[in-house]
Every structure is written in C-alpha cells, then in structure tokens.
Write an enzyme that holds these catalytic residues in place. Structure first.
Site, PDB file in Angstrom:
ATOM      1  N   ASN A 146      -9.402  -7.158   2.513  1.00  0.00           N
ATOM      2  CA  ASN A 146      -7.933  -6.650   3.046  1.00  0.00           C
ATOM      3  C   ASN A 146      -7.639  -5.364   2.651  1.00  0.00           C
ATOM      4  OD1 ASN A 146      -5.188  -6.390   3.537  1.00  0.00           O
ATOM      5  ND2 ASN A 146      -5.271  -8.789   3.747  1.00  0.00           N
ATOM      6  N   GLY A 203      -7.654  -8.721  -1.229  1.00  0.00           N
ATOM      7  CA  GLY A 203      -7.042  -7.416  -0.913  1.00  0.00           C
ATOM      8  C   GLY A 203      -6.491  -6.945  -2.044  1.00  0.00           C
ATOM      9  N   GLU A 235      -8.132 -20.853   7.117  1.00  0.00           N
ATOM     10  CA  GLU A 235      -8.037 -20.359   5.544  1.00  0.00           C
ATOM     11  C   GLU A 235      -7.175 -21.006   4.658  1.00  0.00           C
ATOM     12  OE1 GLU A 235      -7.786 -16.051   5.873  1.00  0.00           O
ATOM     13  OE2 GLU A 235      -7.369 -15.990   3.957  1.00  0.00           O
ATOM     14  N   ARG A 271       2.067  -6.777  10.651  1.00  0.00           N
ATOM     15  CA  ARG A 271       3.405  -7.403  10.219  1.00  0.00           C
ATOM     16  C   ARG A 271       4.415  -6.991  11.420  1.00  0.00           C
ATOM     17  NH1 ARG A 271       3.936  -9.849   4.808  1.00  0.00           N
ATOM     18  NH2 ARG A 271       6.061 -10.454   5.535  1.00  0.00           N
ATOM     19  N   HIS A 313      -5.914 -15.503  -1.112  1.00  0.00           N
ATOM     20  CA  HIS A 313      -4.634 -14.976  -1.721  1.00  0.00           C
ATOM     21  C   HIS A 313      -4.742 -15.130  -3.140  1.00  0.00           C
ATOM     22  CE1 HIS A 313      -0.269 -14.080  -0.959  1.00  0.00           C
ATOM     23  NE2 HIS A 313      -0.217 -14.539  -2.073  1.00  0.00           N
ATOM     24  N   GLY A 314      -4.359 -14.130  -3.473  1.00  0.00           N
ATOM     25  CA  GLY A 314      -4.451 -14.038  -5.095  1.00  0.00           C
ATOM     26  C   GLY A 314      -5.849 -14.107  -5.888  1.00  0.00           C
ATOM     27  N   THR A 353       4.899 -10.933   0.025  1.00  0.00           N
ATOM     28  CA  THR A 353       3.649 -10.932   0.489  1.00  0.00           C
ATOM     29  C   THR A 353       3.744 -12.439   0.999  1.00  0.00           C
ATOM     30  OG1 THR A 353       1.277 -11.261   0.089  1.00  0.00           O
ATOM     31  CG2 THR A 353       2.851 -12.051  -1.724  1.00  0.00           C
ATOM     32  N   THR A 354       2.540 -12.801   1.967  1.00  0.00           N
ATOM     33  CA  THR A 354       2.597 -14.202   2.507  1.00  0.00           C
ATOM     34  C   THR A 354       2.844 -15.182   1.389  1.00  0.00           C
ATOM     35  OG1 THR A 354       1.114 -13.016   3.832  1.00  0.00           O
ATOM     36  CG2 THR A 354       1.537 -15.472   4.188  1.00  0.00           C
ATOM     37  N   ARG A 369       5.048   7.237   1.611  1.00  0.00           N
ATOM     38  CA  ARG A 369       5.222   8.460   1.599  1.00  0.00           C
ATOM     39  C   ARG A 369       5.148   9.031   3.124  1.00  0.00           C
ATOM     40  NH1 ARG A 369       5.005  11.730  -2.996  1.00  0.00           N
ATOM     41  NH2 ARG A 369       5.302  13.283  -1.826  1.00  0.00           N
ATOM     42  N   GLU A 385      -4.475 -10.702  11.146  1.00  0.00           N
ATOM     43  CA  GLU A 385      -3.785 -11.498  10.713  1.00  0.00           C
ATOM     44  C   GLU A 385      -2.559 -11.394  11.463  1.00  0.00           C
ATOM     45  OE1 GLU A 385      -2.931 -11.550   6.600  1.00  0.00           O
ATOM     46  OE2 GLU A 385      -4.837 -11.756   5.963  1.00  0.00           O
ATOM     47  N   ASP A 397      -4.851  -3.675   3.773  1.00  0.00           N
ATOM     48  CA  ASP A 397      -3.463  -3.594   3.971  1.00  0.00           C
ATOM     49  C   ASP A 397      -2.759  -2.467   2.935  1.00  0.00           C
ATOM     50  OD1 ASP A 397      -3.620  -5.318   6.097  1.00  0.00           O
ATOM     51  OD2 ASP A 397      -2.512  -6.814   5.025  1.00  0.00           O
ATOM     52  N   HIS A 398      -3.135  -2.826   1.901  1.00  0.00           N
ATOM     53  CA  HIS A 398      -2.696  -2.020   0.512  1.00  0.00           C
ATOM     54  C   HIS A 398      -2.826  -0.442   0.641  1.00  0.00           C
ATOM     55  CE1 HIS A 398      -0.492  -5.104  -0.764  1.00  0.00           C
ATOM     56  NE2 HIS A 398      -1.512  -5.884  -1.674  1.00  0.00           N
ATOM     57  N   ARG A 400       5.246  -2.943   7.990  1.00  0.00           N
ATOM     58  CA  ARG A 400       5.524  -2.210   6.724  1.00  0.00           C
ATOM     59  C   ARG A 400       4.266  -1.557   6.056  1.00  0.00           C
ATOM     60  NH1 ARG A 400       6.318  -7.260   2.643  1.00  0.00           N
ATOM     61  NH2 ARG A 400       7.787  -7.790   3.981  1.00  0.00           N
ATOM     62  N   HIS A 401       3.084  -1.868   6.753  1.00  0.00           N
ATOM     63  CA  HIS A 401       1.768  -1.058   6.366  1.00  0.00           C
ATOM     64  C   HIS A 401       1.036  -0.783   7.706  1.00  0.00           C
ATOM     65  CE1 HIS A 401       0.614  -5.537   6.246  1.00  0.00           C
ATOM     66  NE2 HIS A 401       1.036  -5.595   5.046  1.00  0.00           N
ATOM     67  N   HIS A 430      -3.278  -7.073   8.453  1.00  0.00           N
ATOM     68  CA  HIS A 430      -2.153  -8.053   8.820  1.00  0.00           C
ATOM     69  C   HIS A 430      -1.166  -7.129   9.620  1.00  0.00           C
ATOM     70  CE1 HIS A 430       1.089 -10.781   7.373  1.00  0.00           C
ATOM     71  NE2 HIS A 430       1.187 -10.583   8.851  1.00  0.00           N
TER      72      HIS A 430
HETATM   73  N1  PXP Z   1      -5.651 -14.075   3.454  1.00  0.00           N
HETATM   74  C1  PXP Z   1      -4.454 -14.193   3.901  1.00  0.00           C
HETATM   75  C2  PXP Z   1      -4.292 -14.772   5.185  1.00  0.00           C
HETATM   76  C3  PXP Z   1      -3.386 -13.311   3.527  1.00  0.00           C
HETATM   77  O1  PXP Z   1      -2.158 -13.384   4.290  1.00  0.00           O
HETATM   78  C4  PXP Z   1      -3.596 -12.360   2.415  1.00  0.00           C
HETATM   79  C5  PXP Z   1      -2.442 -11.560   1.909  1.00  0.00           C
HETATM   80  O2  PXP Z   1      -2.218 -10.501   2.811  1.00  0.00           O
HETATM   81  C6  PXP Z   1      -4.714 -12.204   1.761  1.00  0.00           C
HETATM   82  C7  PXP Z   1      -5.766 -13.139   2.352  1.00  0.00           C
HETATM   83  C8  PXP Z   1      -5.356 -11.292   0.723  1.00  0.00           C
HETATM   84  O3  PXP Z   1      -4.581 -11.848  -0.223  1.00  0.00           O
HETATM   85  P1  PXP Z   1      -4.469 -10.911  -1.685  1.00  0.00           P
HETATM   86  O4  PXP Z   1      -3.918  -9.438  -1.311  1.00  0.00           O
HETATM   87  O5  PXP Z   1      -3.737 -11.633  -2.725  1.00  0.00           O
HETATM   88  O6  PXP Z   1      -5.804 -10.736  -2.060  1.00  0.00           O
END
Ligand code: PXP
Length: 263
Positions: free
Chosen positions: A9, A238, A153, A47, A216-217, A102-103, A20, A72, A11-12, A51-52, A45
C-alpha cells in the site's frame, strides 16, 4: 502451503507529497520501486476527502503498474462511479469516516447490506471483482458471501494492536491503546483469541469459496502469525513498509517484507 501475495500500500507516499502540496515524493517512482523489489500487487485508497491518493494517481498507477492494482474505496455513490470508470483489477470496499486517522474496523456488512449489495452489483457491472474489508467473524464471512463478494480482507487491526501492546514500547508511549491496557497475561490470552478468530474466519471463508486476504497494522514483527494461516493468500501492508523505507529506502523495505512473507 499456498503462495502468499504481497500487496504494498503506497498511500503514505502520497501523504508525504500532499503534506507539502508538491510533486515530491513521486508516487510513480514508489510504484516502480515497489514492483521491482517484490510487490505483487499495489494497493491504494481513493478517499472521499482525497487526503492522499488523487484521481490522477489512480489513472497513472493503473496505466503504468506492472502488477494488479487493488483500489480501496467507500460505498459512496460518487466514488463508486469514479472507481467503476477506472476499472481497477479489483475494488476493496472499506468503511470511511472523514475524521478517522486510518480505516478503523471493518465494513458493517449487516447495517449497510443493501448499500453494499448495490455497490457490488455496480462494480460487477463494470467487470470489477470485489473484496470486502471486514472484521474476522463467521457471521461476516457468511454475509460477505451472501452479498456477492469474491473475496474478503480480514481486518487485522485488533490483532496488531494486541501484539504491539504485548511486545513493543507502545503501552509506554503517547499512542498507547487505552482500551487494551490490560495486565500482560490478559493481553496474551486476548492475542491468542484474536489470532484464533482470524484463523477460523479465514478457514470458513475459504470453505465458502471466498478468497482471503488480511491487512491493517501488519509489520516485520507480527506478520509471521498471519503466515501460519494457510487460507490467507494475500497480505496488504502499507504503514510499516513506508515507515521502514525512511531509514532503509523503499527497495530494501519491500525486499525485506517479501523475504519474510515468502513461504
Ligand atoms: N488493507 C486495507 C483494506 C486498508 O484500508 C489498509 C490501510 O489503508 C491496509 C490494508 C494497510 O494497512 P497498514 O497501513 O496498517 O499496513
């Protein structure tokens, strides 16, 4: 053991860019680097508050990615129209609240069953396979199947938080998870229960004919627990990869995650 697909992922990378409002870091450079170093899928994602990831990022990533793109999105009508027009390799429906960092938690597949069923139908009409980001429970697996998704998921947030409260400095930091401030033996039991819950849900979903991802996490320290569950065939990661890349570079961070998630 089945192979596990690593979805990265990115996104970050766009979070940093948007902070910036410039074109640096370049999201396409992140895409190429991730793909060249072990990412077998790119997850982004779109959104509602942008935001990103921006609409133009989705377009460019779809055009230049050498691996499938998992997009997503929420069940908001306007977003679904945009996602349908982009035709990503897959759409993952996630809950979305404007104020969240976050989600948080999976989709409520019961309260919003009509809206989700309609969203799945719309995406299917555009030939887009659909995954639902859900909390791990037998009921949620049954409902996801009933609503017509191809995939689930499993939200691993609770597992990841319990793991971190037990095995890291998190409880001693400003970001301690207040609702999980239990004595260590209790945390340990709850962690085992959370892993069991993910495992049973994955097995059940698999029996129903659903593909199973988890996310996630997940990070370099906790992901081995998910690797033990054969029914999980995809991980979407991510935060931990992008965080590590600050110190090692993205190529090394992806490579290392691929190494430890190779069965
Ligand atoms: N899967 C889904 C559906 C998510 O929404 C996210 C967070 O954006 C992730 C995976 C990745 O999570 P993390 O950034 O905590 O690894």
């Amino acid at each position: 053991m089945k192979e596990i697909k690593l979805g990265v992922n990115i996104d970050h990378v766009a979070v940093l860019r948007e902070a910036r409002q410039v074109n640096d870091p370049d999201i396409l450079q992140a895409l190429y680097t991730a793909c060249e170093n072990g990412a077998e899928q790119i997850t982004i994602h779109l959104r509602e508050d942008r935001r990103h990831i921006q609409d133009s990022d989705v377009k460019n990533i779809l055009q230049f990615s050498k691996v499938p793109v998992n997009l997503e999105c929420s069940i908001n009508k306007e977003i679904l129209d945009i996602v349908s027009s982009f035709k990503p390799h897959r759409a993952t429906l996630v809950p979305e609240k404007r104020e969240e960092v976050t989600t948080e938690g999976g989709l409520d597949v019961f309260s919003y069953e009509n809206e989700i069923a309609y969203a799945i139908e719309q995406l299917h009409d555009s030939t887009i396979p659909v995954s639902l980001f859900v909390d791990p429970s037998i009921e949620a697996m049954e409902q996801s199947k009933k609503l017509g998704a191809e995939m689930v998921e499993l939200h691993t947030g609770l597992f990841a938080n319990l793991f971190a409260m037990l095995n890291s400095s998190l409880p001693y930091s400003n970001h301690s998870v207040k609702e999980l401030e239990f004595p260590r033996h209790e945390l340990s039991n709850k962690l085992e229960e959370a892993i069991q819950q993910i495992k049973l849900s994955a097995q059940y979903a698999n029996k129903l004919g659903l593909q199973v991802a988890a996310g996630h996490g997940l990070n370099y320290h906790n992901v081995h627990e998910m690797m033990k569950i054969n029914e999980i065939t995809e991980l979407n990661i991510g935060q931990s990869i992008i965080a590590r890349s600050v110190f090692t570079g993205l190529a090394e961070a992806v490579k290392e995650m691929k190494r430890i998630t190779s069965r």
